[in-house]
Design a protein around this motif. Structure first.
Motif, PDB file in Angstrom:
ATOM      1  N   ARG A 100       0.636  -1.456  -0.467  1.00  0.00           N
ATOM      2  CA  ARG A 100      -0.434  -0.379   0.065  1.00  0.00           C
ATOM      3  C   ARG A 100       0.678   0.926  -0.163  1.00  0.00           C
ATOM      4  O   ARG A 100       1.844   0.893   0.372  1.00  0.00           O
ATOM      5  CB  ARG A 100      -1.004   0.316   1.401  1.00  0.00           C
ATOM      6  CG  ARG A 100      -1.916  -1.133   1.281  1.00  0.00           C
ATOM      7  CD  ARG A 100      -1.760  -2.298   1.858  1.00  0.00           C
ATOM      8  NE  ARG A 100      -2.574  -3.176   1.341  1.00  0.00           N
ATOM      9  CZ  ARG A 100      -2.872  -4.565   2.173  1.00  0.00           C
ATOM     10  NH1 ARG A 100      -1.881  -4.392   2.226  1.00  0.00           N
ATOM     11  NH2 ARG A 100      -4.061  -4.720   2.898  1.00  0.00           N
ATOM     12  N   GLU A 101       0.293   1.791  -0.967  1.00  0.00           N
ATOM     13  CA  GLU A 101       0.810   3.722  -0.389  1.00  0.00           C
ATOM     14  C   GLU A 101       1.053   4.219   0.656  1.00  0.00           C
ATOM     15  O   GLU A 101      -0.482   4.665   0.966  1.00  0.00           O
ATOM     16  CB  GLU A 101       0.584   4.402  -1.281  1.00  0.00           C
ATOM     17  CG  GLU A 101       1.192   4.043  -2.857  1.00  0.00           C
ATOM     18  CD  GLU A 101       0.776   4.322  -4.417  1.00  0.00           C
ATOM     19  OE1 GLU A 101       0.295   5.829  -3.844  1.00  0.00           O
ATOM     20  OE2 GLU A 101       0.786   4.130  -5.120  1.00  0.00           O
ATOM     21  N   ILE A 102       2.034   4.717   1.388  1.00  0.00           N
ATOM     22  CA  ILE A 102       1.790   5.426   3.163  1.00  0.00           C
ATOM     23  C   ILE A 102       1.208   7.269   1.566  1.00  0.00           C
ATOM     24  O   ILE A 102       2.575   7.637   1.569  1.00  0.00           O
ATOM     25  CB  ILE A 102       2.520   5.517   3.436  1.00  0.00           C
ATOM     26  CG1 ILE A 102       3.328   4.301   3.776  1.00  0.00           C
ATOM     27  CG2 ILE A 102       2.786   6.660   4.321  1.00  0.00           C
ATOM     28  CD1 ILE A 102       1.821   3.930   4.810  1.00  0.00           C
ATOM     29  N   ASN A 103       0.743   8.172   2.096  1.00  0.00           N
ATOM     30  CA  ASN A 103       0.412   9.100   1.462  1.00  0.00           C
ATOM     31  C   ASN A 103      -0.456   9.965   2.478  1.00  0.00           C
ATOM     32  O   ASN A 103      -0.736   9.741   4.019  1.00  0.00           O
ATOM     33  CB  ASN A 103      -0.530   9.038   0.536  1.00  0.00           C
ATOM     34  CG  ASN A 103      -1.571   8.322   0.417  1.00  0.00           C
ATOM     35  OD1 ASN A 103      -2.303   8.944   1.263  1.00  0.00           O
ATOM     36  ND2 ASN A 103      -2.370   7.524  -0.389  1.00  0.00           N
ATOM     37  N   ALA A 104       0.019  11.737   2.336  1.00  0.00           N
ATOM     38  CA  ALA A 104      -1.106  12.244   3.294  1.00  0.00           C
ATOM     39  C   ALA A 104      -2.506  12.088   3.885  1.00  0.00           C
ATOM     40  O   ALA A 104      -3.190  12.356   4.445  1.00  0.00           O
ATOM     41  CB  ALA A 104      -0.642  14.048   2.871  1.00  0.00           C
ATOM     42  N   SER A 105      -3.059  11.654   3.034  1.00  0.00           N
ATOM     43  CA  SER A 105      -4.523  10.964   3.117  1.00  0.00           C
ATOM     44  C   SER A 105      -4.517  10.100   3.827  1.00  0.00           C
ATOM     45  O   SER A 105      -5.771  10.102   4.138  1.00  0.00           O
ATOM     46  CB  SER A 105      -5.170  10.801   0.708  1.00  0.00           C
ATOM     47  OG  SER A 105      -4.415  12.216   0.710  1.00  0.00           O
ATOM     48  N   ASN A 106      -3.187   9.021   4.095  1.00  0.00           N
ATOM     49  CA  ASN A 106      -3.858   8.049   4.787  1.00  0.00           C
ATOM     50  C   ASN A 106      -5.192   7.307   4.761  1.00  0.00           C
ATOM     51  O   ASN A 106      -5.596   6.905   5.119  1.00  0.00           O
ATOM     52  CB  ASN A 106      -4.219   8.714   6.483  1.00  0.00           C
ATOM     53  CG  ASN A 106      -3.136   8.712   6.989  1.00  0.00           C
ATOM     54  OD1 ASN A 106      -1.641   7.641   7.018  1.00  0.00           O
ATOM     55  ND2 ASN A 106      -2.698   9.969   7.840  1.00  0.00           N
ATOM     56  N   ASN A 107      -4.872   6.996   2.752  1.00  0.00           N
ATOM     57  CA  ASN A 107      -5.920   6.143   2.881  1.00  0.00           C
ATOM     58  C   ASN A 107      -5.609   4.931   2.510  1.00  0.00           C
ATOM     59  O   ASN A 107      -6.631   3.741   1.747  1.00  0.00           O
ATOM     60  CB  ASN A 107      -6.703   6.345   1.470  1.00  0.00           C
ATOM     61  CG  ASN A 107      -5.210   7.397   0.349  1.00  0.00           C
ATOM     62  OD1 ASN A 107      -4.573   6.624   0.346  1.00  0.00           O
ATOM     63  ND2 ASN A 107      -5.923   7.757  -0.247  1.00  0.00           N
ATOM     64  N   ASN A 108      -4.458   4.290   2.773  1.00  0.00           N
ATOM     65  CA  ASN A 108      -4.210   2.942   2.137  1.00  0.00           C
ATOM     66  C   ASN A 108      -4.325   2.552   1.001  1.00  0.00           C
ATOM     67  O   ASN A 108      -5.277   1.841   0.612  1.00  0.00           O
ATOM     68  CB  ASN A 108      -4.973   1.430   3.173  1.00  0.00           C
ATOM     69  CG  ASN A 108      -3.872   2.580   4.721  1.00  0.00           C
ATOM     70  OD1 ASN A 108      -2.664   2.328   5.129  1.00  0.00           O
ATOM     71  ND2 ASN A 108      -4.618   1.717   6.557  1.00  0.00           N
ATOM     72  N   LYS A 109      -4.183   3.442  -0.288  1.00  0.00           N
ATOM     73  CA  LYS A 109      -4.537   2.912  -1.571  1.00  0.00           C
ATOM     74  C   LYS A 109      -3.437   1.862  -1.817  1.00  0.00           C
ATOM     75  O   LYS A 109      -2.005   1.867  -1.534  1.00  0.00           O
ATOM     76  CB  LYS A 109      -4.102   4.204  -2.552  1.00  0.00           C
ATOM     77  CG  LYS A 109      -4.784   3.748  -3.993  1.00  0.00           C
ATOM     78  CD  LYS A 109      -4.984   5.271  -4.585  1.00  0.00           C
ATOM     79  CE  LYS A 109      -3.486   5.187  -5.153  1.00  0.00           C
ATOM     80  NZ  LYS A 109      -2.961   6.511  -5.829  1.00  0.00           N
ATOM     81  N   TYR A 110      -3.484   0.796  -2.115  1.00  0.00           N
ATOM     82  CA  TYR A 110      -2.870  -0.188  -2.914  1.00  0.00           C
ATOM     83  C   TYR A 110      -1.972  -0.337  -3.740  1.00  0.00           C
ATOM     84  O   TYR A 110      -1.959   1.417  -4.564  1.00  0.00           O
ATOM     85  CB  TYR A 110      -3.371  -1.698  -3.427  1.00  0.00           C
ATOM     86  CG  TYR A 110      -4.110  -2.258  -2.515  1.00  0.00           C
ATOM     87  CD1 TYR A 110      -3.566  -3.451  -2.004  1.00  0.00           C
ATOM     88  CD2 TYR A 110      -5.469  -2.082  -2.127  1.00  0.00           C
ATOM     89  CE1 TYR A 110      -4.315  -4.476  -0.979  1.00  0.00           C
ATOM     90  CE2 TYR A 110      -6.039  -2.888  -1.237  1.00  0.00           C
ATOM     91  CZ  TYR A 110      -5.459  -4.010  -0.753  1.00  0.00           C
ATOM     92  OH  TYR A 110      -5.801  -4.442   0.203  1.00  0.00           O
ATOM     93  N   HIS A 111      -0.267   0.168  -3.747  1.00  0.00           N
ATOM     94  CA  HIS A 111      -0.323   0.447  -4.358  1.00  0.00           C
ATOM     95  C   HIS A 111       0.302   0.217  -6.250  1.00  0.00           C
ATOM     96  O   HIS A 111       0.248  -1.586  -6.676  1.00  0.00           O
ATOM     97  CB  HIS A 111       2.060  -0.027  -3.935  1.00  0.00           C
ATOM     98  CG  HIS A 111       3.016   0.444  -4.710  1.00  0.00           C
ATOM     99  ND1 HIS A 111       3.627   1.341  -5.105  1.00  0.00           N
ATOM    100  CD2 HIS A 111       4.493  -0.281  -5.233  1.00  0.00           C
ATOM    101  CE1 HIS A 111       4.578   1.628  -5.469  1.00  0.00           C
ATOM    102  NE2 HIS A 111       4.842   0.640  -5.915  1.00  0.00           N
ATOM    103  N   LYS A 112       0.392   0.710  -7.111  1.00  0.00           N
ATOM    104  CA  LYS A 112       0.218   0.544  -8.764  1.00  0.00           C
ATOM    105  C   LYS A 112       2.048   0.527  -9.402  1.00  0.00           C
ATOM    106  O   LYS A 112       2.408   1.755  -8.711  1.00  0.00           O
ATOM    107  CB  LYS A 112      -0.163   0.980  -9.433  1.00  0.00           C
ATOM    108  CG  LYS A 112      -1.878   1.021  -8.568  1.00  0.00           C
ATOM    109  CD  LYS A 112      -2.488  -0.517  -9.307  1.00  0.00           C
ATOM    110  CE  LYS A 112      -4.249  -0.270  -8.499  1.00  0.00           C
ATOM    111  NZ  LYS A 112      -3.593  -2.736  -8.294  1.00  0.00           N
TER     112      LYS A 112
END
Length: 682
Positions: free
Chosen positions: A648-660
């Motif tokens: 998952r991507e760690i980002n400012a949104s904290n949305n745990n979006k799967y990493h592409k």
């Protein structure tokens, strides 16, 4: 960059988003069904520990004056409110997942979780017999008197809060559910249908047998669980009384301040208010949840269905050149070896210790242990070595949180077996995972070492992904001799040339490595870092990484747990990306890779980028010198950076979006690493 203006994610909030990634695994339909249940258990267990430690600390801070809050940089009371809001949402997601999805999918597999209202006559008789034979004698209700204080509830024990009603008058009682029996009872199979009932519902089904002496028209029972402050107030002086002091503190932990009361959301409001009033709880401490508390027990949920409902257990792979039928030391004398658990077997480390225990040429073994297995083969090997006349020194970190009792037990066993047990350094936890074997060869002392990113624990090594180096390198073992000399004297290691040891060396050594990348970037040379760890929370280290990003250093981070750094922020972290991998195994290895103008430097370490690991613990980082092993570690890290399935991507949104990634092929790093290690020499 002024310190106050650093873009940061609060560590507690970041940790909750990590636990949300665990919940994602439970929700993932591609994860085998029984393992989804177990991820729910891990989520629940994680949250228990979070309340026992982090929320407990915040509650203490909330009592400080305003000036102290200014020093902290945040308001603990506001943060506690934010935590409560996030936890409530996660609990709702958890309950929906379990009750509306997992239970239904189990039913599709002909596995039925029955409650006390769903038993037919035959199964009811089976349950009643089990209750009378195994349970009834262990249950002693405590009748509650409104005029008296509530009895002390044990930390994380499950209780039934019971109400007996007769003519609108009621009696209240508490029943503690025993924790020495399996939480699950498998009922007799019928027509190829499988049935499981929880201990909780067995007791509910038999409430009349418990309260038969009380005349009542109605009886109702609701589960509650109290989580207490788990922090220990300890005398920091290491003395002969230290173990006694710790043992007493562990008893106090069971009676620590209440942090969280979870209760069945169906419980009537008057019963909730009764408990709140008696325990003096505030609203942040109350969490309405399902009828089943202590969900961590579901880690042992039985698979009574198809084998495919669990992850395939892959056989452990061999390590090049190592054999259980031959001397490991003869092999290590020729070449460094790397063990990557759980893909490869931790038994090689046990074999290394066993060989040292019986080898007549071995004179001394020194080891530092943090968490030991319940039936530790590591300890058995050390005791056997002492019985064989070796000098054996074992540094046991008694303050390893939640493993203190186990470590006290093994310390006593080792002392009885002739091992010299050392209890660390005042004021510092010893978190390093190091072992040194001294052997006499041709009249000279020669040293062999095992250095690891993970614990010398054969149980956790089956699920924790770690690296262990076996080496005879004089550069590393020479430093390690000095580390153990210092630890044996209760002193901090200093003046080492190759190892990076906290708390003296880590910060300056890491800054120097980062500065070198910044210098190369400013000179127009290639400059990058790839850093893998469990947690990134130290603000000074984050500031340093931001500085490196601004200097043009490309930084790729793999952080499993909390990450307070915010990637992709203009003027701070535009050259930083962060991913988190949560999958079948717990990613536990710490790996540091520095470009170094094309001549890569690779370090493994026991330390995360947290203030406690850098400044307040004894941690050991070690360089990998062998070119083949450097290549192997680099390729494993590259596989993880390519993960587009469980990262998952760690980002400012904290949305745990799967990493592409750029690849159209699904890359799942833990499967790919197993295959890489299996086929790399073929």
């Amino acid at each position: 960059m002024p310190h106050q203006r650093l873009p940061l994610i609060n560590r507690e909030i970041s940790w909750l988003y990590f636990n949300d990634r665990v919940l994602q695994e439970a929700a993932d339909p591609t994860v085998p069904l029984i393992d989804r249940v177990r991820f729910l258990a891990i989520f629940s267990s994680n949250l228990d520990e979070f309340y026992r430690v982090r929320v407990a600390t915040l509650s203490r801070l909330a009592n400080l004056n305003e000036k102290a809050k200014e020093v902290l940089g945040y308001n603990p009371k506001k943060l506690l409110t934010q935590i409560k809001s996030l936890v409530v949402k996660q609990e709702q997601k958890f309950n929906n997942l379990y009750e509306n999805i997992i239970v239904k999918q189990l039913a599709e597999e002909k596995i039925f979780l029955l409650n006390d209202k769903q038993l037919n006559v035959t199964r009811g008789v089976f349950v009643k017999n089990y209750f009378r034979e195994k349970l009834l004698a262990t249950l002693v209700p405590i009748m509650l008197d409104p005029a008296m204080p509530l009895p002390e509830l044990r930390d994380r024990a499950i209780y039934f809060f019971v109400k007996l009603t007769k003519n609108r008058k009621s009696k209240l009682a508490l029943i503690e559910i025993p924790d020495n029996l399996s939480r699950f009872l498998v009922l007799p199979e019928t027509n190829n249908l499988k049935f499981i009932i929880l201990l909780d519902d067995i007791i509910r089904y038999n409430l009349e047998d418990i309260f038969f002496i009380f005349d009542h028209d109605a009886i109702e029972a609701y589960s509650v669980q109290l989580t207490r402050d788990a922090e220990l107030d300890l005398d920091q002086q290491v003395s002969e009384k230290f173990i006694d002091t710790l043992a007493k503190s562990l008893q106090k932990r069971k009676k620590g301040k209440p942090m969280r009361l979870q209760y069945d959301a169906e419980m009537p409001e008057d019963m909730v208010q009764y408990m709140v009033g008696k325990m003096g709880l505030n609203k942040e401490s109350l969490i309405a949840s399902s009828r089943y508390q202590n969900f961590k027990d579901f880690i042992k949920f039985p698979n009574v269905g198809r084998p495919e409902l669990e992850y395939t257990r892959y056989p452990a792979l061999p390590v090049d050149d190592l054999s259980f039928g031959k001397s490991l030391m003869n092999t290590i004398a020729k070449k460094d070896c790397l063990i990557s658990t759980p893909y490869q077997s931790f038994d090689y480390v046990i074999h290394f210790l066993r060989e040292a225990a019986i080898d007549p040429k071995v004179k001394e073994i020194s080891i530092s242990v943090y968490r030991l297995a319940e039936n530790s083969r590591v300890v058995h090997a050390l005791i056997n070595a002492a019985r064989n006349g070796k000098k054996v020194n074992c540094l046991v970190e008694l303050r390893a949180r939640f493993d203190e009792q186990n470590n006290i037990f093994w310390s006593n066993r080792m002392e009885e077996g002739g091992v010299r047990v050392i209890y660390g350094i005042p004021g510092y936890k010893v978190h390093s995972k190091i072992c040194l074997v001294t052997r006499v060869e041709k009249g000279k002392h020669v040293h062999y070492a095992a250095l690891s990113t993970g614990n010398f624990n054969e149980k956790t090594a089956q699920i924790y992904a770690d690296h262990t180096l076996l080496t005879r390198s004089r550069r590393l073992t020479g430093d390690l001799v000095n580390v153990f000399k210092s630890l044996n004297r209760g002193m901090l290691p200093r003046g080492l040339k190759h190892l990076i040891v906290s708390p003296i060396d880590s910060r300056p050594a890491l800054y120097k490595l980062i500065d070198n990348e910044m210098k190369n970037a400013k000179e127009g040379k290639e400059a990058y870092m790839v850093l893998k760890m469990n947690s990134l929370a130290d603000e000074e280290m984050i500031a340093k990484l931001y500085q490196a990003s601004n200097a043009g250093v490309k930084i790729e981070l793999i952080v499993r747990g909390m990450c307070c750094l915010v990637p992709g922020v203009k003027d701070y972290s535009e050259n930083i990306t962060v991913i988190s991998i949560v999958d079948k195994y717990l990613e536990h290895a710490r790996v540091l890779i520095f470009c170094n103008d094309g001549d890569e430097l690779i370090y493994l370490t026991s330390a995360d980028y947290m203030t406690r690991n850098i400044d307040n613990r004894v941690e050991v980082g070690f360089p990998i010198y062998d070119p083949d092993l450097k290549k192997e570690i680099r390729e494993i890290i590259d596989i993880q950076l390519m993960d587009n399935t469980k990262a998952r991507e760690i980002n400012a949104s904290n949305n745990n979006k799967y990493h592409k990634t750029d690849s159209d092929t699904p890359n799942r790093s833990q499967i790919d690493i197993y295959n890489y290690l299996k086929y790399k020499n073929k």
